[in-house]
Design an enzyme around this catalytic site. Structure first.
Site, mmCIF file in Angstrom:
data_model
loop_
_atom_site.group_PDB
_atom_site.id
_atom_site.type_symbol
_atom_site.label_atom_id
_atom_site.label_comp_id
_atom_site.label_asym_id
_atom_site.label_seq_id
_atom_site.Cartn_x
_atom_site.Cartn_y
_atom_site.Cartn_z
ATOM 1 C CE LYS A 1 -4.370 -1.736 1.381
ATOM 2 N NZ LYS A 1 -4.163 -3.074 1.991
ATOM 3 C CD GLU B 1 -10.220 4.214 1.606
ATOM 4 O OE1 GLU B 1 -10.074 5.430 1.389
ATOM 5 O OE2 GLU B 1 -9.564 3.336 1.011
ATOM 6 C CB SER C 1 -0.303 -8.229 -1.023
ATOM 7 O OG SER C 1 -1.048 -9.087 -0.169
HETATM 8 C C1 LIG Z 1 -5.149 -4.096 1.789
HETATM 9 C C2 LIG Z 1 -4.447 -5.328 1.497
HETATM 10 C C3 LIG Z 1 -4.873 -6.193 0.461
HETATM 11 C C4 LIG Z 1 -6.127 -5.959 -0.334
HETATM 12 O O1 LIG Z 1 -6.143 -4.767 -1.061
HETATM 13 P P1 LIG Z 1 -5.956 -4.730 -2.636
HETATM 14 O O2 LIG Z 1 -6.295 -3.333 -2.995
HETATM 15 O O3 LIG Z 1 -6.892 -5.721 -3.219
HETATM 16 O O4 LIG Z 1 -4.541 -5.061 -2.920
HETATM 17 C C5 LIG Z 1 -4.120 -7.303 0.193
HETATM 18 N N1 LIG Z 1 -3.020 -7.609 0.913
HETATM 19 C C6 LIG Z 1 -2.587 -6.823 1.920
HETATM 20 C C7 LIG Z 1 -1.376 -7.222 2.677
HETATM 21 C C8 LIG Z 1 -3.288 -5.665 2.244
HETATM 22 O O5 LIG Z 1 -2.846 -4.910 3.236
#
Ligand SMILES: *Cc1c(COP(=O)(O)O)cnc(C)c1O
Length: 394
Positions: free
Chosen positions: A90, A112, A378
């Site tokens: 993010k 948000e 992610s």
């Molecule tokens: C917020 C988050 C997601 C989901 O958000 P996307 O916008 O779909 O990427 C996925 N993995 C992690 C670690 C997150 O913090």
């Protein structure tokens, strides 16, 4: 221009656009008119790339997961977004958006957050730049993500509880939009995923596209081929997936797999599997796919993972799904939790439960020893330790 990218009017096929109350027109139009020229400026690109390198720690490694590969009899590479500063992808987006906000002359930032990861990433860049920061968060999420709330407060952000609806991400998003309507001149709204009115889905995907830009180079160095057979990513709103897919969209031989959260099961009534359950409608300012009743009431989503607990997906994903370019699948809470534990014990990496959803799909794939797969890891799982512990009874 790729047929999978946004067009001049802000659409991906039939999806996207800007369906907003009249009172938001000035804010959104200002962004639509200026975002491309600002982010293409040399001095923007220079500062963005320097911060990604020296502050976020990019490039994030592409790691060949040897024991996981052996387990599935394929070559599995993990794109290590979990190693970024603040622990997830993010921050790529919030760095980009804070630089944009500065150049638009904004003094106040709102956001948000669901899991708290986007709130932390936003509070972080506000501290970095000395800008006022207000983060809206569902009351339930505030309770289940206490460490992230503490991080935001320590960085000087004000965390405001959203009390309506399911008291989770979509309610926090509604509150943030309300704030923006009331503060149109001095405030920039940093949306955390590839959702919202045009130009947000394109803006966020562009900032996250660094993920696939690096992956292509790194995979070439490791295998002599920049194109894998499969790319996997989990989808909440869809930003890590959009970034992971971005530079592969026109390489049609690369199969793009997006993994949604099935919660207790797609047909259990407790799920967030948008492409399986949803249909076309307007959510948070854009036309896309969302989970709704026959008369258009948004259905409360459910997932064990707060980051995937969202009733829609971004318009680009709706288009990738509808056009067939992407394959959209889902895995349950149980499957994700087992995959998270498995990665931890095979590779010594504790993944965010969101990322565990992408990993859980590996088991369902038909592969052989020559198959190259990139999974977007992610985020890291530190924020989810309580959940893992409760689930496995450690
Ligand atoms: C917020 C988050 C997601 C989901 O958000 P996307 O916008 O779909 O990427 C996925 N993995 C992690 C670690 C997150 O913090």
């Amino acid at each position: 221009m790729s047929k999978y990218q946004v067009n001049q009017k802000g659409y991906y096929g039939p999806f996207g656009g800007a369906y907003i109350p009249e009172m938001l027109y000035p804010n959104v139009e200002e962004l639509q008119k200026k975002y491309l020229s600002i982010i293409q400026e040399d001095n923007f690109q220079k500062e963005f790339n320097e911060l990604l390198r020296d502050y976020v720690g990019r490039p994030s490694p592409l790691y060949y997961a040897k024991r996981l590969s052996k387990k599935y009899n394929a070559n599995i590479f993990l794109k290590r977004e979990d190693l970024n500063h603040t622990g997830a992808h993010k921050i790529n987006n919030t760095i980009g958006q804070i630089l944009l906000a500065e150049r638009l002359g904004k003094k106040r930032i709102i956001a948000e957050t669901g899991a708290g990861q986007h709130g932390v990433a936003t509070a972080t860049v506000c501290a970095l730049k000395g800008l006022e920061c207000v983060v809206y968060m569902g009351e339930i999420d505030i309770r289940r993500q206490a460490p992230n709330v503490a991080r935001m407060k320590m960085m000087g952000a004000k965390v405001v509880a959203a009390q309506s609806g399911s008291k989770t991400l979509k309610d926090a998003t509604n509150e943030a939009l309300r704030d923006w309507i009331n503060n149109p001149v001095d405030t920039h709204y940093i949306i955390g995923s590839v959702v919202g009115p045009h130009p947000y889905p394109d803006l966020v995907a562009t900032f996250q596209s660094i993920i696939s830009e690096e992956t292509k180079k790194q995979l070439f160095e490791k295998t002599g081929n920049s194109l894998p057979d499969y790319v996997l990513a989990c989808v909440g709103g869809g930003s890590n997936a959009a970034g992971m897919f971005y530079h592969f969209l026109d390489d049609e031989e690369v199969q793009l797999i997006a993994v949604e959260a099935a919660g207790h099961g797609v047909n259990s009534g407790e799920s967030a599997a948008t492409t399986a359950l949803g249909n076309e409608g307007i959510l948070h300012g854009s036309r896309s796919l969302l989970m709704q009743t026959k008369d258009g009431q948004v259905i409360e989503p459910y997932s064990i993972s707060a980051g995937l607990d969202y009733p829609g997906i971004g318009p680009q994903h709706a288009w990738l799904f509808k056009s067939g370019r992407g394959k959209y699948v889902s895995v349950t809470d149980d499957e994700a939790m087992r995959a998270g534990l498995q990665l931890t014990q095979l590779e010594g990496i504790i993944p965010a439960i969101e990322s565990s959803h992408a990993l859980a799909h590996l088991e369902k794939m038909q592969v052989d020893k020559n198959t190259n797969i990139v999974v977007c890891l992610s985020g890291r799982g530190d924020k989810d330790l309580d959940n893992y512990m409760k689930y496995f009874g450690f």
